[in-house]
Design a protein around this motif. Structure first.
Motif, mmCIF file in Angstrom:
data_model
loop_
_atom_site.group_PDB
_atom_site.id
_atom_site.type_symbol
_atom_site.label_atom_id
_atom_site.label_comp_id
_atom_site.label_asym_id
_atom_site.label_seq_id
_atom_site.Cartn_x
_atom_site.Cartn_y
_atom_site.Cartn_z
ATOM 1 N N ILE A 183 48.122 32.130 34.682
ATOM 2 C CA ILE A 183 48.763 33.230 35.470
ATOM 3 C C ILE A 183 47.842 33.586 36.674
ATOM 4 C CG2 ILE A 183 48.842 35.760 35.269
ATOM 5 C CD1 ILE A 183 49.220 35.539 32.249
ATOM 6 N N CYS A 184 46.502 33.435 36.636
ATOM 7 C CA CYS A 184 45.903 33.534 38.014
ATOM 8 C C CYS A 184 46.307 32.453 38.848
ATOM 9 C CB CYS A 184 44.406 33.324 37.667
ATOM 10 S SG CYS A 184 43.726 34.747 36.724
ATOM 11 N N LYS A 185 46.460 31.086 38.305
ATOM 12 C CA LYS A 185 47.022 30.121 39.293
ATOM 13 C C LYS A 185 48.178 30.490 39.840
ATOM 14 C CE LYS A 185 44.315 26.057 37.704
ATOM 15 N NZ LYS A 185 44.545 25.030 36.844
ATOM 16 N N ALA A 186 48.916 31.058 39.060
ATOM 17 C CA ALA A 186 50.376 31.568 39.587
ATOM 18 C C ALA A 186 50.333 32.457 40.687
ATOM 19 C CB ALA A 186 51.216 31.663 38.499
ATOM 20 N N LYS A 187 49.562 33.496 40.221
ATOM 21 C CA LYS A 187 49.468 34.602 41.013
ATOM 22 C C LYS A 187 48.605 34.218 42.504
ATOM 23 C CE LYS A 187 48.401 38.736 40.509
ATOM 24 N NZ LYS A 187 49.193 40.253 40.492
ATOM 25 N N ASN A 188 47.954 33.283 42.533
ATOM 26 C CA ASN A 188 47.163 33.057 43.640
ATOM 27 C C ASN A 188 47.379 32.024 44.449
ATOM 28 O OD1 ASN A 188 45.542 35.560 42.967
ATOM 29 N ND2 ASN A 188 44.167 34.272 41.533
ATOM 30 N N ARG A 189 48.718 31.525 44.146
ATOM 31 C CA ARG A 189 49.178 30.109 44.757
ATOM 32 C C ARG A 189 48.691 30.230 46.089
ATOM 33 N NH1 ARG A 189 53.942 27.889 42.400
ATOM 34 N NH2 ARG A 189 52.489 27.598 40.339
ATOM 35 N N THR A 190 49.522 31.127 46.594
ATOM 36 C CA THR A 190 49.338 31.239 48.425
ATOM 37 C C THR A 190 47.920 31.756 48.648
ATOM 38 O OG1 THR A 190 49.947 33.631 47.682
ATOM 39 C CG2 THR A 190 51.591 32.190 48.660
ATOM 40 N N GLY A 191 47.328 32.479 47.958
ATOM 41 C CA GLY A 191 45.972 32.562 48.121
ATOM 42 C C GLY A 191 45.020 31.557 48.497
ATOM 43 N N VAL B 19 37.653 25.457 33.968
ATOM 44 C CA VAL B 19 38.493 26.535 33.191
ATOM 45 C C VAL B 19 38.038 28.037 33.481
ATOM 46 C CG1 VAL B 19 38.553 24.785 31.198
ATOM 47 C CG2 VAL B 19 37.065 26.579 31.195
ATOM 48 N N ALA B 20 37.552 28.262 34.381
ATOM 49 C CA ALA B 20 37.133 29.528 34.919
ATOM 50 C C ALA B 20 36.827 30.411 33.966
ATOM 51 C CB ALA B 20 38.618 30.049 35.371
ATOM 52 N N CYS B 21 36.060 29.996 32.885
ATOM 53 C CA CYS B 21 35.324 30.715 31.697
ATOM 54 C C CYS B 21 34.455 32.045 32.302
ATOM 55 C CB CYS B 21 34.868 30.229 30.693
ATOM 56 S SG CYS B 21 33.760 28.999 31.181
ATOM 57 N N GLY B 22 33.534 31.229 33.280
ATOM 58 C CA GLY B 22 32.606 32.314 33.776
ATOM 59 C C GLY B 22 31.116 32.150 33.110
ATOM 60 N N CYS B 23 31.119 31.121 32.353
ATOM 61 C CA CYS B 23 29.695 30.813 31.543
ATOM 62 C C CYS B 23 28.536 30.473 32.534
ATOM 63 C CB CYS B 23 29.720 29.829 30.449
ATOM 64 S SG CYS B 23 31.136 30.047 29.304
ATOM 65 N N VAL B 39 40.568 31.097 38.901
ATOM 66 C CA VAL B 39 41.130 29.879 39.057
ATOM 67 C C VAL B 39 40.114 28.850 38.837
ATOM 68 C CG1 VAL B 39 42.343 28.147 40.283
ATOM 69 C CG2 VAL B 39 42.981 30.560 40.386
ATOM 70 N N ALA B 40 38.983 29.013 39.482
ATOM 71 C CA ALA B 40 37.762 28.116 39.337
ATOM 72 C C ALA B 40 36.572 28.959 39.717
ATOM 73 C CB ALA B 40 37.932 26.895 39.867
ATOM 74 N N ALA B 41 35.282 28.223 39.425
ATOM 75 C CA ALA B 41 34.115 28.649 39.952
ATOM 76 C C ALA B 41 33.858 28.044 41.401
ATOM 77 C CB ALA B 41 32.859 28.124 38.752
ATOM 78 N N ARG B 42 33.128 28.937 42.014
ATOM 79 C CA ARG B 42 32.747 28.403 43.426
ATOM 80 C C ARG B 42 31.428 28.793 43.709
ATOM 81 N NH1 ARG B 42 36.208 31.174 48.183
ATOM 82 N NH2 ARG B 42 37.848 29.516 48.129
ATOM 83 N N VAL B 43 30.657 27.768 44.086
ATOM 84 C CA VAL B 43 29.241 27.803 44.404
ATOM 85 C C VAL B 43 28.896 28.075 45.895
ATOM 86 C CG1 VAL B 43 27.075 26.385 44.461
ATOM 87 C CG2 VAL B 43 28.698 26.016 42.864
ATOM 88 N N ASP B 44 28.005 29.134 46.148
ATOM 89 C CA ASP B 44 27.655 29.502 47.481
ATOM 90 C C ASP B 44 26.512 28.568 47.806
ATOM 91 O OD1 ASP B 44 26.433 30.601 49.696
ATOM 92 O OD2 ASP B 44 26.295 32.817 48.918
#
Ligand code: SF4
Ligand code: SF4
Ligand code: SF4
Lengths: 198, 70
Positions: A183-191, B19-23, B39-44
């Protein structure tokens, strides 16, 4: 790191599993674990539920981490592949709708209440001791048995992969996690396209 | 002229497999990693010191610690 109130939500997950042994009707509360993550992802476009509030994930993290009940090995590649994750999501949905269908039949009166909890979609465990009759229609109880089966099955699978792999391995193929990410992927595709360019 | 480059370590996420679980977020002592838009994790990279805690925790094992030129 400071603990916050939502770091203790694993207590609810544990309580939920235990309550199901005493009165199956508590299983209805599990709907919260379906609607809250969906609402957060649909309205907010984040996996805030997984990232913060999911008690089940915390429970696995605690048992596998603090209590050391995990081998802490890498999960096999196929298990984290998109094919498996999406496939498992579809399988889960099919089984879920089948459960809803049976509930409908009981509501319609064409089928009798079956007081069993089905583990791993095959093992039928007699569970009549957690049902004492209600003021409600037997269909209400049928849904509770079905829903508790789903929750118990996912807990058992989660515990198995917790022991074999990393504590929260379940989160890799958890249908709710996969669905909210989609859902997040679909929602944020443009983002995300915009974000990649920066 | 050869400039001495200091190597430091930093975490890298395979975003496609995350998988964007946030662990990872929960264990980072420096708040250097976050889940971006579910969507995915990102490192600063400015904050990350490459301690590897996130990589150890990640249930999908999609974080790698690599050396980077600072
Ligand atoms: S992936 Fe599933 S078990 Fe893990 S945190 Fe999200 S909803 Fe909870
Ligand atoms: S390597 Fe250490 S500092 Fe860097 S993101 Fe991971 S936990 Fe944080
Ligand atoms: S722990 Fe791993 S899979 Fe989960 S959000 Fe962090 S990098 Fe992604």
């Amino acid at each position: 790191m400071k603990k916050r109130w939502y770091d203790y939500l694993w207590i609810f997950s544990l309580a939920y599993l235990i309550l199901g042994f005493f009165n199956i009707l508590f299983a209805w509360l599990g709907l919260l674990c379906f609607f809250i993550p969906l609402m957060i992802s649909i309205a907010g476009g984040t996996k805030g539920y997984c990232n913060r509030y999911c008690g089940r994930g915390q429970l696995f993290g605690l048992l596998g981490g603090r209590f050391g009940l995990s081998r802490k090995k890498d999960i096999p590649k196929w298990m984290k592949s998109k094919g498996f994750r999406y496939g498992f999501l579809i399988f889960f949905f099919v089984m879920f709708f089948q459960m809803l269908w049976i509930t409908c039949l009981v509501f319609a009166g064409t089928r009798e209440l079956n007081e069993v909890v089905t583990l791993l979609w095959t093992l039928k465990l007699p569970w009549d001791w957690a049902y004492h009759g209600t003021l409600f229609h037997p269909g209400v109880a049928q849904f509770a048995f079905g829903f508790y089966s789903v929750m118990l099955t996912s807990t058992v699978l989660g515990l198995i992969t917790m022991v074999l792999f990393k504590p929260r391995s379940w989160c890799v193929y958890c249908p709710m996690g996969t669905m909210t990410q989609l859902i997040c992927k679909a929602k944020n595709r443009t983002g995300s396209v915009a974000a990649k360019e920066t | 002229m050869e400039a001495k480059t200091r190597t430091r370590r930093s975490a890298f996420v395979d975003t496609d497999a995350c998988v964007a679980c946030g662990c990872c977020v929960k264990v980072c002592p420096l708040n250097a990693i976050a889940v971006f838009r579910g969507v995915a994790a990102r490192v600063d990279p400015k904050r990350c010191v490459g301690c590897g805690r996130c990589a150890k925790e990640c249930p999908a094992s999609v974080i790698e610690i690599r050396e980077v030129q600072a």
